[in-house]
Design an enzyme around this catalytic site. Structure first.
Site, short mmCIF file in Angstrom:
data_model
loop_
_atom_site.label_atom_id
_atom_site.label_comp_id
_atom_site.label_asym_id
_atom_site.label_seq_id
_atom_site.Cartn_x
_atom_site.Cartn_y
_atom_site.Cartn_z
N GLU A 1 0.85 -1.19 0.00
CA GLU A 1 0.00 0.00 0.00
C GLU A 1 0.89 1.25 0.00
OE1 GLU A 1 -3.71 -2.16 2.38
OE2 GLU A 1 -2.28 -0.92 3.49
N GLU B 1 -6.22 -7.91 -1.03
CA GLU B 1 -6.70 -7.94 0.35
C GLU B 1 -8.17 -7.53 0.38
OE1 GLU B 1 -4.46 -5.61 3.12
OE2 GLU B 1 -2.50 -6.31 2.39
#
Length: 387
Positions: free
Chosen positions: A172, A313
């Site tokens: 991320e 995710e």
């Protein structure tokens, strides 16, 4: 995750999608099936050094991976941090003992015929001790040199693994501020992705034709598919054995919407979806229509051009201590994400952080290698169409 409109810059320069490209993309997504994250293990650290038990989890075992496979999962994502196990420049040598342990855990899954994703996970979080892959740092020349050397070593380590091993450029990656992307930070993320693709492709063995997974700003769907600065890397060193017009690049996004249901640690919002029985416990946004719209955007921007999408995710934390019906809605959420992703040609990988009980994402007890949430697993398999 770490513990505790649709125009895409650069896309026009890519080879137009063909039936072959779309067939290849759909085949890899179908083969990957339902995925599961070995979260809070190889990306955990103590004082900036990777340590798989530092965040309270036991050492990863073959028995755990076998239980995950037996539950029906066909893909395992293994988040990995390198941090201070990368030595000084100019060589930036990764600790051999750490690379060997990564390989051992990869083999637990790979040798069972599972797809395996490994990435560079915590190195880009400002909040992680020892992090260095910082897109708004002034030290970009050093960062890019370290990044290139690290991926050269990782890709060389796994060069003889077949297409069941997928490498993921980062996790991320963003400036740490939850808002619109900024420059030059986004340009640096694009540069990291280009360095990653070039470096892996030239690292020998099967890397020239390997599937590579790249991410845009914070793995955010809107900031990746929208006109915010994301650029697809060129794949100029790809093996000539890959058919013309076929892509071997995937796009990574994460999905935790609505956050007040999926991730916020409070008992305020515990229900989700059209089956919710208490309107006051259900978020005012992020329901089935929003999920459909987001994944359709990824389909229309990337999948139709031959670039598979991986929802690397997704999941929702356990709030059953506040609402005894919560696990039913967690299962509904998981089923909907997986089924909607399948509808739009995307693969999914559930985020399991190893924690069970209040606010945990866990589906397994890693100490006993047993299932803790069969209902959520059943929902995932129902969504992907597996028995």
């Amino acid at each position: 995750m770490v513990a505790a409109a649709a125009s895409v810059c650069g896309l026009a320069s890519q080879t137009p999608a063909t039936a072959t490209a779309q067939s290849s993309a759909s085949q890899i997504v179908a083969d990957m099936g339902a995925g599961w994250n070995l979260g809070n293990q190889l990306e955990a650290n103590a004082n900036g050094y990777p340590s798989e038990t530092a965040w309270g989890q036991p050492t990863v075992t073959q028995a755990l991976i076998d239980k995950v496979k037996a539950a029906g999962f066909r893909t395992i994502r293994i988040p990995v941090s390198y941090l201070r196990d990368i030595g000084p420049g100019p060589d930036y040598t990764i600790s051999s003992s750490w690379l060997n342990r990564i390989q051992q855990v990869v083999n637990y899954a790979y040798n069972r015929g599972l797809y395996v994703l490994i990435n560079m996970h915590g190195d880009g979080y400002k909040t992680v001790n020892g992090s260095w892959l910082i897109c708004d740092s002034s030290s970009q020349a050093t960062i890019k040199a370290r990044y290139q050397k690290a991926w050269q070593q990782i890709a060389s380590k796994f060069q003889n693994y077949d297409q069941h091993l997928i490498l993921e450029s980062m996790n991320e990656e963003f400036d740490g501020q939850y808002g619109r992307p900024t420059q030059p930070c986004y340009s640096n993320i694009n540069s990291y992705n280009q360095i990653f693709v070039d470096t892996v492709r030239k690292a020998g063995g099967n890397n020239a034709s390997r599937w590579l997974l790249i991410a845009g700003w914070n793995t955010n769907i809107d900031y990746t598919a929208g006109n915010y600065g994301f650029t697809l890397p060129t794949d100029r060193y790809r093996s000539p054995s890959v058919p013309a017009g076929e892509q071997r690049i995937m796009i990574s996004v994460h999905y935790y919407s609505p956050w007040d249901f999926a991730g916020e640690e409070s008992g305020a919002i515990t229900q989700w979806g059209r089956a919710a029985t208490n309107p006051s416990k259900k978020s005012t946004w992020g329901q089935e229509d929003y999920l459909d719209s987001e994944l359709k955007t990824m389909h229309d921007t990337f999948v139709v051009k031959g670039y598979p999408v991986v929802v690397g995710e997704y999941g929702a934390i356990d709030k059953s201590s506040f609402d005894s019906s919560n696990n039913r809605y967690r299962a509904d959420f998981a089923r909907a994400v997986v089924a909607t992703a399948k509808k739009y040609g995307a693969a999914t990988v559930y985020w399991d952080n190893g924690a069970n009980g209040q606010y945990g994402f866990g589906l397994f007890d890693r100490r006993s290698s047993t299932v803790t949430h069969q209902g959520i697993i059943d929902a995932i398999m129902s969504g992907v169409g597996s028995k």
